[in-house]
Design a protein around this motif. Structure first.
Motif, PDB file in Angstrom:
ATOM      1  N   ALA A  93       0.829  -1.205   0.000  1.00  0.00           N
ATOM      2  CA  ALA A  93       0.000   0.000   0.000  1.00  0.00           C
ATOM      3  C   ALA A  93       0.863   1.254   0.000  1.00  0.00           C
ATOM      4  N   ARG A  94       1.912   1.247   0.809  1.00  0.00           N
ATOM      5  CA  ARG A  94       2.797   2.411   0.866  1.00  0.00           C
ATOM      6  C   ARG A  94       3.510   2.632  -0.468  1.00  0.00           C
ATOM      7  N   SER A 146       2.448   1.698  -3.455  1.00  0.00           N
ATOM      8  CA  SER A 146       1.462   2.169  -4.438  1.00  0.00           C
ATOM      9  C   SER A 146       1.155   3.648  -4.241  1.00  0.00           C
ATOM     10  N   GLU A 147       0.990   4.059  -2.983  1.00  0.00           N
ATOM     11  CA  GLU A 147       0.698   5.468  -2.704  1.00  0.00           C
ATOM     12  C   GLU A 147       1.881   6.346  -3.104  1.00  0.00           C
ATOM     13  N   ASP A 173      -0.416   5.719  -7.195  1.00  0.00           N
ATOM     14  CA  ASP A 173      -1.526   4.827  -7.528  1.00  0.00           C
ATOM     15  C   ASP A 173      -2.437   4.688  -6.305  1.00  0.00           C
ATOM     16  N   SER A 174      -3.276   5.696  -6.084  1.00  0.00           N
ATOM     17  CA  SER A 174      -4.096   5.740  -4.870  1.00  0.00           C
ATOM     18  C   SER A 174      -5.117   4.619  -4.816  1.00  0.00           C
ATOM     19  N   GLN A 193      -4.997   1.530  -6.046  1.00  0.00           N
ATOM     20  CA  GLN A 193      -4.371   0.277  -5.637  1.00  0.00           C
ATOM     21  C   GLN A 193      -3.973   0.328  -4.155  1.00  0.00           C
ATOM     22  N   SER A 194      -3.516   1.484  -3.704  1.00  0.00           N
ATOM     23  CA  SER A 194      -3.150   1.640  -2.303  1.00  0.00           C
ATOM     24  C   SER A 194      -4.348   1.426  -1.395  1.00  0.00           C
ATOM     25  N   TYR A 217      -5.181  -2.268  -0.988  1.00  0.00           N
ATOM     26  CA  TYR A 217      -4.310  -2.963  -0.031  1.00  0.00           C
ATOM     27  C   TYR A 217      -4.646  -2.565   1.407  1.00  0.00           C
ATOM     28  N   LEU A 218      -4.934  -1.281   1.634  1.00  0.00           N
ATOM     29  CA  LEU A 218      -5.256  -0.836   2.990  1.00  0.00           C
ATOM     30  C   LEU A 218      -6.530  -1.508   3.494  1.00  0.00           C
ATOM     31  N   LEU A 226      -2.448   5.555   6.941  1.00  0.00           N
ATOM     32  CA  LEU A 226      -2.371   5.756   5.493  1.00  0.00           C
ATOM     33  C   LEU A 226      -3.745   6.019   4.889  1.00  0.00           C
ATOM     34  N   ALA A 229      -4.542   9.372   2.783  1.00  0.00           N
ATOM     35  CA  ALA A 229      -4.577   9.087   1.349  1.00  0.00           C
ATOM     36  C   ALA A 229      -5.117  10.287   0.570  1.00  0.00           C
TER      37      ALA A 229
END
Length: 584
Positions: free
Chosen positions: A159-160, A162-163, A167-168, A170-171, A174-175, A195, A199
């Motif tokens: 997630a980290r 991706s962010e 790529d919010s 996808q992040s 995951y979160l 996160l 975001a």
């Protein structure tokens, strides 16, 4: 012998013959030599044991959230035994927790050269790489971890990453997995909640899940993650991470959370100040009520009197605009003893517009600040006082004083960028690149400076240099294609390449904008309009580039009124000249 001859002299028992004296001296020397040899042998063992103990204590303090004491104990461990991998590990974890990515990554790499890393070490090393802006290194580390058993901690790292790469969507995916995983460790849930609240894209169901996870931990004061969860929940309720999600009956309102802070057995000055923040948010006394609370906070800080309480309180007052009280706590006498209080005094003077006093304090006063930091703040003060040339000279001195420390150079570059000194930021970033040519954040700072000082051509030129370090980075390729298309330089096959990149991440608005612009430049306005016309990507996922290209595509297709409406939605701040032309 005659009857009247002199008798022989009596033997002197207190003075043995010379041969016996030499024997005792030799024995004493031998014992001393053996003792010294034993001392030389045992000293490293003793120092190693003390160093290991200090490193262990540092990591325990880190787990308890006491970063300052953990940093001191980790430094003690290093001083006791310079070549102790356990001390290196403790320092690496301290710097990772403190957000000093470049420094932490250097310690992790040093540790990896000495012994194999554990899975936890690799996770923290990937986190340090993300903090340092080395996304490729972080991705490689995460890929190694994915070969082992997957865990919530690994999903949080994804997630980290991706962010960090923009790529919010996808992040957030995951979160959500971490927050809904019953097997996730509490620390991972707190990290995921943080996160989710920070975001760029707001997702109400995810925000509610994050708040629920934090409330669960806040109601368990004995849990080690209770205080971190409470602090984050307080930030959320106070709106520091955006407006709280609307809920009919929240379990923990501001007043209840303030009460929990004051009752927590491990609460310190930060928790006390958080409780005051929550109380301020609930007060109905207006300015008078706030002033009374600020006065009470100052009174309590002065009663305690320790430097940590004073500087935390002064920081708190500074952040809330009470410059007079912050300045009153950060006295000249205390600023001479405490670097944090010296920084508060400089900040307060600067916000009061007293830049000459800042110069006086830095150039002729006494502060425990490092030279590079003093030069950096002096550069700011001279520039704000209207002495641009003196300011430029002090920036150069700050950069020289920061060399060859990568972390200090990065701090100079970031600070200069934050206060609008783009040229100084670029100079510090270039000095950093001499030490670490592939430092991603340094390249990004130079790109940002070029955006402010130069045109799109200069940005594109440096972006192509950056692409030479990371040729496989699709996000960099998208940025390069977009700028090239804006300048009318799109190479052959740009449409096909942009379409391929969009298929890999169809939710990414910037990739959609590049494909649409490539189609528009190729004279295929209808296809460009269709590319920007999917409503799913025109809500929260909008970007300036996508709005600009959509307006141009609408105008080219003959929809002038719709093009004007789309153009009105484009933020003008930071708009490139070439983008402004597309809107006309």
């Amino acid at each position: 012998m005659g009857l009247f001859s002199d008798p022989p002299p009596p033997e002197d028992d207190e003075h043995p013959p010379p041969s016996r004296a030499w024997f005792y001296l030799l024995l004493l020397a031998l014992v001393g030599a053996v003792g010294w040899a034993g001392f030389r042998i045992l000293l490293p063992v003793v120092r190693q044991a003390h160093s290991n103990r200090a490193a262990t204590e540092a990591q325990q303090l880190l787990a308890e959230g006491d970063l300052e004491r953990a940093a001191r104990r980790a430094q003690d461990a290093l001083e006791l035994r310079l070549f102790n991998p356990e001390a290196w590990r403790a320092l690496a974890r301290v710097h990772t927790s403190a957000g000093n990515g470049a420094v932490a990554l250097a310690w992790w790499k040093k540790l990896a050269e000495a012994r194999p890393l554990t899975a936890e070490d690799r996770r923290e090393r990937a986190t340090a790489a993300l903090l340092a802006g080395d996304f490729d290194f972080a991705a490689a580390e995460i890929q190694l971890l994915r070969q082992t058993e997957p865990s919530a901690a690994l999903v949080l790292l994804l997630a980290r990453l991706s962010e960090a790469r923009g790529d919010s969507i996808q992040s957030l995916y995951y979160l959500g997995r971490v927050l809904t995983d019953p097997q996730a460790a509490p620390a991972d849930r707190v990290g995921a909640a943080r996160l989710a609240l920070q975001a760029r894209r707001r997702d109400e169901p995810l925000l509610r899940a994050a708040r629920s996870a934090l409330e669960d931990l806040a109601l368990e004061p004995a849990h080690p993650q209770s205080l971190p969860a409470m602090r984050l929940l307080a930030e959320y309720l106070l709106g520091n991470h955006g407006a709280p999600a609307a809920e009919a009956a929240p379990r923990l309102a501001k007043a209840r959370l303030a009460e929990l802070f004051r009752q927590h057995p491990q609460a310190g000055i930060l928790e006390e100040l958080a409780a005051w923040d929550l109380q301020l948010a609930e007060t109905a006394g207006g300015a008078a009520g706030r002033d009374a609370i600020h006065a009470e906070v100052v009174s309590r800080a002065r009663t305690k009197g320790d430097l940590t309480t004073l500087h935390r309180t002064a920081d708190w007052l500074l952040a809330r605009g009470d410059l007079g009280r912050a300045f009153g706590l950060a006295t000249a006498e205390l600023a001479a003893r405490s670097a944090p209080l010296a920084i508060v005094r400089i900040e307060a003077l600067g916000r009061l517009g007293r830049w000459r006093d800042v110069i006086e304090l830095l150039d002729r006063g006494t502060t425990p600040l490092e030279d590079w930091y003093k030069e950096m703040r002096a550069a700011q003060a001279y520039s704000m006082a209207g002495e641009a040339l003196a300011g430029q000279q002090r920036w150069l001195r700050a950069i020289r004083a920061a060399e060859p420390d990568q972390a200090k150079l990065l701090e100079v570059a970031r600070f200069a960028a934050a206060i609008g000194s783009s040229r100084a930021s670029a100079d510090a970033a270039r000095a950093l690149l001499k030490l670490a040519p592939g430092h991603r954040l340094a390249h990004e700072l130079i790109l940002a400076a070029a955006e402010r000082m130069a045109g799109t051509e200069a940005v594109l030129e440096h972006l192509r240099i950056v692409r030479g370090f990371w040729p496989e980075d699709a996000d960099l390729e998208i940025r390069e294609l977009y700028l090239a298309l804006l300048l009318g330089e799109g190479p052959a096959g740009t449409v096909e390449r942009a379409a391929t990149l969009l298929r890999l991440r169809p939710e990414n608005p910037d990739r959609r904008a590049v494909l649409a612009l490539a189609l528009h430049r190729a004279g295929r306005s209808a296809a460009a309009l269709e590319t920007t016309n999917e409503r799913a990507f025109l809500r929260e996922a909008e970007s300036t580039a996508l709005l600009v290209v959509r307006s141009a595509a609408l105008r080219a297709a003959g929809f002038r009124e719709e093009a004007d409406r789309a153009a009105q939605r484009v933020p003008r701040a930071g708009l490139r000249v070439e983008e402004a032309r597309l809107l006309q």
